[in-house]
Structure formats: C-alpha cells, structure tokens
Write an enzyme that holds these catalytic residues in place. Structure first.
Site, short mmCIF file in Angstrom:
data_model
loop_
_atom_site.label_atom_id
_atom_site.label_comp_id
_atom_site.label_asym_id
_atom_site.label_seq_id
_atom_site.Cartn_x
_atom_site.Cartn_y
_atom_site.Cartn_z
N ALA A 3 -3.08 -5.49 -14.43
CA ALA A 3 -3.94 -6.60 -14.89
C ALA A 3 -5.24 -6.02 -15.38
CB ALA A 3 -4.19 -7.56 -13.74
N ASP A 36 -10.09 -2.82 -9.27
CA ASP A 36 -9.91 -3.53 -10.56
C ASP A 36 -10.20 -5.02 -10.43
OD1 ASP A 36 -8.75 -1.07 -10.84
OD2 ASP A 36 -6.91 -1.78 -11.79
N ALA A 40 -1.30 -8.62 1.07
CA ALA A 40 -1.91 -9.92 0.77
C ALA A 40 -1.18 -10.61 -0.39
CB ALA A 40 -3.39 -9.74 0.43
N GLU A 64 2.11 -5.61 -10.52
CA GLU A 64 1.78 -4.45 -9.68
C GLU A 64 1.62 -3.22 -10.57
OE1 GLU A 64 0.99 -3.52 -6.42
OE2 GLU A 64 0.79 -1.65 -7.54
N THR A 98 -1.32 -1.20 2.30
CA THR A 98 -0.58 -1.78 3.42
C THR A 98 0.60 -0.88 3.78
OG1 THR A 98 -1.15 -3.94 2.48
CG2 THR A 98 0.50 -3.91 4.24
N GLY A 151 -0.97 2.12 9.28
CA GLY A 151 -0.22 1.98 10.54
C GLY A 151 0.36 0.58 10.66
N GLU A 193 -7.98 -6.99 0.93
CA GLU A 193 -9.10 -6.03 0.90
C GLU A 193 -10.02 -6.25 -0.30
OE1 GLU A 193 -7.88 -1.94 1.51
OE2 GLU A 193 -9.94 -1.23 1.28
N ARG A 245 -14.33 2.81 14.40
CA ARG A 245 -14.00 3.90 13.48
C ARG A 245 -15.23 4.53 12.83
NH1 ARG A 245 -9.16 0.88 10.22
NH2 ARG A 245 -7.65 1.25 11.85
P1 ADP Z 1 -4.10 -5.64 0.50
O1 ADP Z 1 -4.09 -4.94 1.84
O2 ADP Z 1 -5.32 -6.42 0.27
O3 ADP Z 1 -2.83 -6.35 0.23
P2 ADP Z 1 -3.13 -3.28 -0.84
O4 ADP Z 1 -3.87 -2.05 -1.13
O5 ADP Z 1 -2.09 -3.24 0.22
O6 ADP Z 1 -4.20 -4.43 -0.55
O7 ADP Z 1 -2.40 -3.82 -2.16
C1 ADP Z 1 -3.07 -3.98 -3.37
C2 ADP Z 1 -2.08 -3.72 -4.49
O8 ADP Z 1 -2.66 -4.11 -5.74
C3 ADP Z 1 -1.69 -2.26 -4.62
O9 ADP Z 1 -0.29 -2.14 -4.61
C4 ADP Z 1 -2.29 -1.84 -5.98
O10 ADP Z 1 -1.54 -0.85 -6.64
C5 ADP Z 1 -2.29 -3.15 -6.74
N1 ADP Z 1 -3.26 -3.22 -7.86
C6 ADP Z 1 -4.53 -2.76 -7.88
N2 ADP Z 1 -5.11 -3.01 -9.07
C7 ADP Z 1 -4.20 -3.66 -9.83
C8 ADP Z 1 -4.17 -4.17 -11.15
N3 ADP Z 1 -5.23 -4.06 -11.95
N4 ADP Z 1 -3.05 -4.76 -11.60
C9 ADP Z 1 -1.95 -4.85 -10.81
N5 ADP Z 1 -1.90 -4.37 -9.55
C10 ADP Z 1 -3.00 -3.80 -9.05
#
Ligand code: ADP
Length: 595
Positions: free
Chosen positions: A297, A364, A156, A175, A184, A188, A563, A424
C-alpha cells in the site's frame, strides 16, 4: 547480493568438478549436445535455522524443478524459498535477488542450489539463457471495489479481516512481504489475559483492573487510559476467540512477564507466533478472504470531505487502485526497521542499535495516515528487547527462561545488575551500561528443562552453539571461562541467589519470581544484547479503533489497529501485551469497519 552470488559460484567452480559431461540429448529426430548432464542433483546450504538441502532437476541445460528436501527455517519463510525457486526457474539463472526480510534463509537456499549445480558439474554460463517471463514491460493498472481494504497481514490485520468478513463485508488484505505474519510471526506470541482458565486452575487471583494498572505503570502513565481499559477488559475474550473461533492451541501453562504483578500470560503451541499466524491465515482462507502478497500500500485516497475512500498499492506486476465502500483498516505494524524514522523520533535509536523486527516494519501506515491529516501519538517511545542476538539483533527465544523465572543475568564481572523480571526497557538500558553492552544469562539443566527450551527452540539452540553465543559446561567455572566472565564473582552471585531462593526473598534485586535454584550442572550461559523491538507510538485512535485527526475529530472511513497505533502502551509495552492489543483492537476495527 549479485556479487555475493557471483563469488559463491566462482568458488564452487574453483572447487569445481572436472569433466562436465557433454551429454547427448535427443530432441525430435535431432541429437543435441547439452553442457550439463540431465538429472537430479542435491546440494546443501546454511540458512537461519540450520541446514537447507535441495534437489535440483536439470533437463536440457535448464533448471526445471527445485525441491526443498529439508529445512528448519522460521515458519512462513518457505514462501521466500518458493519465490526464489520461481525466479530461478523463470530466468534459468541463480543470479537472482534475495527476498528482502528473509536474508539468511535466501542465502542458505541459494547456497544449496549452487552446491547442487556444483554436484552437477555445472558452471553458471552452462545454463541456457532465458528471458524472465511476464515481468518485463509496464505494470498493468487494476481498479477494484471492495467494502474494506486491510493493509498488513500480521496479527492485527488478520484479526480485523476475519471479524469484518464474518460481519458480512467484502474484504481484501494487502501484504507487502511474500508471506503473512509480520512481527507477530517472529514474536514469542505470548498473550496476557487476566482471569484466564489456567490462572483459575492454579489459584492465581487477578482482575482486569489490576491488568490495567500494570499496563499504565509499565507505560509510565503516558498511556491513553480509555484505550488501556478496552485492552484490559477484552483481552480474555480475545484469547478465547483465538482458541474457539480461530483454532489457536494454548499450552497448559503460563509465563510470568516483566512488569506484570501476577503470572497471566498464555503461551501458544510452540511458544512462538507460528501457531497464531498459521491458524489465522487458515481461517481467512476458509472464509475466502483474499490476501494479496508482495503488494505494498502506497497512499490513501480521500473524498472532498476528507473521508478515506481508497488505497493505491503496487504489486509485482500490477498497480492497483482499490476503492472502498466502507473503510480502510491500517494494520501495517511499527517502524522498528526504519532507521531514518527511528532517529527522527529518538536520536539514540540509530544504525548502531540492531532490531528484532521484520524488514516490513517500516512505518508505512503511519506515514500514509499522517499525509491525510491523522494525528500521531507517542512516537518518541521506542522499546528495545533485552535478550537478542548480539550479531544480528534477532530476538532470542532462549531468553524465555527469564519469564519462567529460572535464570539470573550477570555482566562480564560476574555480577548481577538488574532485577531479571524488570521491564524490558529497564533491563535493556541496564545491559547497555555493562562492559561490552552485553549480558550473560545463567541457568542450570533443571531451568533449561522447565523452560521447555530444547523442546520449543531446538534449531535456535543449534545456531547459538555454532555462533558461540551459548555454552554448556559441567561447572559454572568452565562456562564462565568460555566467555571470559569473572568466575569467582559469578559463583558468588549464583550462591547468593540460591540463598535468596531458599529464603524466599531476593535481598539484592527483589526478583519477583524465583521458582528454583541454579545448582546442578550442566550449566548454560547465553550471551545477549538489546535490540529495537516495539515502537509504542503511531496513529491516534479512539476506543472504536477509528483514526483521529489533528483537531481531535474522527477521520471517516479510516481505522487502525496493532503496532501501527499509538497511546496504548505509553512509554513502554509490557511483554505479552502486544498479542492482547492487536487481537482486541484488530477485532474491534474489523467489526466497526464492517458496520
Ligand atoms: P501487528 O502486530 O500490528 O499485526 P505485524 O508486524 O505483525 O503488526 O504485521 C504488520 C504487517 O503489515 C507485516 O506483515 C508487514 O509486512 C505489513 N506491511 C507493512 N507495511 C505495509 C504496506 N505498505 N503494505 C502492505 N503491507 C504492509
């Protein structure tokens, strides 16, 4: 962890090589004696995907280089090995912390480095003592201004970043993990897209309306229909955008996911998230979008009117204050790895339930948004994925055979107990009711080949054999014996199923797709258990991906996608709908935030 390393090293020392040579080295005009002979040494360890082999260079009792010679880890986890390499070299010590989220990869890598040290005849105390450079002292305070800050580099966040940048905004992505991808990457990554090009070729009739109905039914109508409509109507465009703009390669076939009324799910090259994330990161790099890794963050800032105007974040050696001119986009994923948060919203999802999620999925963004007044939606709906590793919770791609229609599932008593293409949550709950809370998935050689399992998921299959979670045998009886499954009942279940396939109707469970019988050996049986997979709840948004407060009003300057949001999937997300959701709403968030 440190203890683990100490033991590992002690063990390697015991097996130990005698005669650690006292090599002479010349430094300027002065000859010095080194404890370890200079050279390049090889070692091997066992990671998640199999053997990791490394070559360690030692000069003057100092590790100067570590090269990975061979590895089959989850794509993206190279970054973990890079981090460990950096930390080992900067401290000249193998007593470093593992990279969170990449436990098995880290352990395998460290095991390989330790084996190389053993090969060098080295003991830990023979390495020269160094101070870690640049990591001591207080963190530097950094203040930056950007149009848009995006929290999370998963599917996303990266979709949002690409769209916002293309719309002319100055964007930065934070990140918290050492690599991009989140859930992601390890999914799959199949993508439900009604009216897609493969459906047309195969003559499958579909419509956005039918897709919308499936999503609503799959979510027990607890979904927000306006958001569902946006996903349904833009899913195909999102898949085409990934193909044409981002360069994602879709395979020339589809999967039929549980709860969908027709086959409509596209498969990325290799049938996992690697193709999506690699291409998105490459696209972001080509657009000069900075992604700050290892940067978490922590909080959102608002002005006196409640508009979001910035983010506070922590990096490895810096504390950041990001001021945003336009917006913050939260794309930090779900909370499947946060047990406390899971239990708060659904007490059943306690520590005894494993999780498929990356450790970064700790909710978070939800917590940060709630602190500044955002409304949350559907937090109690937590989904388990039925086919996971009973030892670790990792999602098993071997379970894809189900979505190709080539498998049935039985319990220890050898009996089928659920429609294999059910939702599921239904399958997961059914498995939890069975003996040992596990299921056994049965398929034959043809099913294995037609599900592309060896081609796509070879390392996982090796892992499954090694850990006695998968068996291959010439007869069903033999395979059943391996897991102590009632062979007579199993044979009966398979024979009845084959009869249903030939008659075109499953009289027991009404399985909706039965492309082939399970008749010709060798036969395969996989042992699997459910694990927490997707958290449906999260930040409440509108159709523009704007966050909504508890009074139902838009929170200015704050968008959310993926998500981390709630309302789209109701009680239960259907398989392959996450990719559609995160791409559609990621793009919408990026486009609108840039306005
Ligand atoms: P989506 O499918 O919604 O894109 P993902 O799980 O694929 O969700 O990606 C969410 C990303 O956000 C992950 O790489 C995770 O490590 C990152 N993330 C989660 N919390 C924080 C935060 N507090 N600061 C920076 N990155 C974060």
């Amino acid at each position: 962890m440190k203890k683990f390393l100490a033991i590992l090293l002690a063990m390697t020392m015991l097996i130990g090589l005698v005669g650690c040579s006292n090599a002479k080295q010349t430094q300027g005009d002065k000859a010095t004696t080194t404890a370890i002979k200079d050279g390049k040494y090889k070692g091997e360890g066992k990671g998640k995907g199999g053997a990791i082999s490394v070559e360690v260079t030692i000069e003057n009792d100092t590790i100067t280089d570590i090269k990975v010679l061979n590895q089959k880890e989850t794509p993206g986890y190279e970054t973990a090995m890079n981090t460990l390499t950096k930390n080992i070299i900067s401290t000249n010590s193998v007593d470093v912390d593992i990279v969170s989220g990449c436990t098995l990869t880290s352990k395998g890598f460290l095991e390989a480095v330790n084996a190389a040290l053993t090969a060098a005849g080295a003991k830990a105390d023979m390495l020269k003592k160094l101070q870690a450079s640049g990591t001591t002292g207080t963190k530097k305070e950094v203040n930056e201004n950007h149009d848009i800050v995006i929290i999370g580099a998963g599917g996303a966040g990266l979709s949002a970043a690409i769209e916002a940048k293309k719309a002319g905004a100055d964007v930065i992505v934070l990140e918290k993990m050492p690599m991009a991808g989140g859930n992601t990457l390890i999914s799959g990554a199949e993508y439900a897209a009604p009216n897609n090009w493969i459906q047309k070729k195969e003559g499958i009739k579909d419509s956005t309306d039918q897709f919308m109905k499936d999503i609503l039914k799959g979510g027990d109508n607890k979904n927000n229909p306006e958001l569902v409509k946006v996903v349904a109507e833009n899913a195909l465009a999102g898949a085409e955008w990934l193909r044409d703009e981002v360069g994602v390669i879709w395979e020339d076939q589809m999967m039929f996911f549980g709860g969908h009324s027709v086959k409509r799910s596209l498969i990325p090259l290799g049938a996992n998230g690697k193709e999506i994330i690699r291409k998105q990161v490459a696209k972001a790099e080509s657009l000069n979008i900075p992604i700050l890794y290892n940067t978490t963050a922590k909080a959102l800032f608002t002005d006196t009117k409640g508009k979001v105007v910035g983010v506070q974040a922590e990096g490895e050696d810096k504390n950041y204050t990001f001021n945003t001119k336009k917006a913050v986009i939260i794309a930090s994923g779900g909370f499947g790895s946060n047990i406390e948060m899971r239990v708060k919203y659904d007490p059943k999802m306690d520590k005894n339930v494993l999780s498929t999620n990356t450790v970064g999925s700790t909710g978070d963004g939800i917590v940060m948004a709630e602190k500044i007044g955002a409304a949350l939606e559907g937090m109690e709906y937590i989904q388990t994925y039925p086919i996971c590793d009973p030892l670790t919770g990792t999602l098993l791609y071997f379970g894809d055979a189900r979505m190709y229609g080539h498998t049935i599932m039985v319990n220890k008593e050898g009996k089928r107990f659920v429609e294999e293409l059910e939702r599921r949550d239904v399958i997961s709950m059914a498995i939890k009711e069975q003996t040992g809370h596990v299921a056994y998935q049965i398929l034959d050689q043809k099913g294995l080949e037609e599900s592309n399992l060896e081609e796509h998921h070879g390392p996982e299959i090796d892992y499954l054999y090694k850990n006695k979670l998968l068996v291959k045998a010439d007869t069903l009886e033999e395979a059943a014996k391996f897991f102590d499954i009632n062979a007579k009942e199993l044979k009966g279940s398979v024979d009845r199923y084959n009869g249903y396939v030939k008659a075109g109707k499953d009289l027991e469970f009404n399985k909706r797709s039965m492309p082939s019988t399970i008749e010709k050996g060798p036969f395969y049986i996989l042992k699997a258990a459910p694990a927490v997979h997707h958290t449906m709840g999260g930040i409440k948004i509108n159709t523009k991906a704007q966050a909504i407060n508890k009074d139902g009003k838009v929170i200015e300057g704050l968008y959310a996608a993926g998500e981390v949001t709630g309302g789209i999937h109701g009680t239960n997300r259907l398989g392959s709908n996450a990719l559609a959701d995160i791409t559609v709403f990621g793009r919408i968030a990026g486009q609108n935030a840039a306005k």
